[in-house]
Design a protein around this motif. Structure first.
Motif, short mmCIF file in Angstrom:
data_model
loop_
_atom_site.label_atom_id
_atom_site.label_comp_id
_atom_site.label_asym_id
_atom_site.label_seq_id
_atom_site.Cartn_x
_atom_site.Cartn_y
_atom_site.Cartn_z
N CYS A 36 62.09 27.62 50.06
CA CYS A 36 61.82 26.67 48.98
C CYS A 36 61.35 25.33 49.54
O CYS A 36 60.48 24.68 48.96
N LYS A 40 57.81 23.62 48.80
CA LYS A 40 57.72 22.22 48.34
C LYS A 40 56.76 21.42 49.21
O LYS A 40 55.97 20.61 48.71
N ASP A 45 57.02 23.86 43.36
CA ASP A 45 58.37 23.46 42.94
C ASP A 45 59.34 24.59 43.30
O ASP A 45 59.32 25.66 42.69
#
Length: 138
Positions: A36, A40, A45
């Motif tokens: 993640c 990002k 997102d």
């Protein structure tokens, strides 16, 4: 070895296996967090990526039709809650909202005005059924 000794060893084995699995889960959660963060850094997102992954798993577990139906009910309830201070006509502004209300709300809660837009509801339901059939053919 007595039964008592066997039970103790069995319990210890279970505890050790659960601890090992918990360690593996922690490592996997760390890997997910790293993915993640990478997403990002590339402009995505990470929270939404997790949500989509959970949604896909839900579809794999329950099937697309059940998930779509549950989401439709959720949308209807949210619309009603968000529009608690708003008049009914403003709150139910689309044919989809009216069709969902006709399906899921008890008869006595549906205003008489909805009966006048029966053709709109039937069209919306037909479109939803067509979309569902198209998804099943893909």
């Amino acid at each position: 070895m007595s039964d008592d000794g066997q039970s103790k060893q069995l319990l210890i084995n279970f505890i050790n296996r659960v601890k090992t699995l918990m360690d593996e889960v922690a490592a996997l959660n760390s890997d997910i967090a790293d993915e993640c963060k990478e997403a990002k850094s590339r402009g995505f997102d990470g929270t939404k990526i997790r949500e989509v992954a959970r949604w896909i798993r839900k579809i794999e577990k329950h099937g697309r039709e059940k998930v779509d139906d549950a989401e439709a009910i959720w949308d209807l309830y949210r619309t009603v809650y968000d529009g608690a201070e708003t008049g009914f006509d403003k709150m139910m502004d689309s044919a989809r909202d009216r069709a969902l209300l006709a399906i899921f709300a008890p008869e006595d809660q549906v205003e008489k005005k909805l009966n006048a837009s029966q053709k709109t509801m039937q069209r919306a339901l037909a479109l939803a059924a067509g979309a569902r059939a198209a998804r099943n053919q893909v």
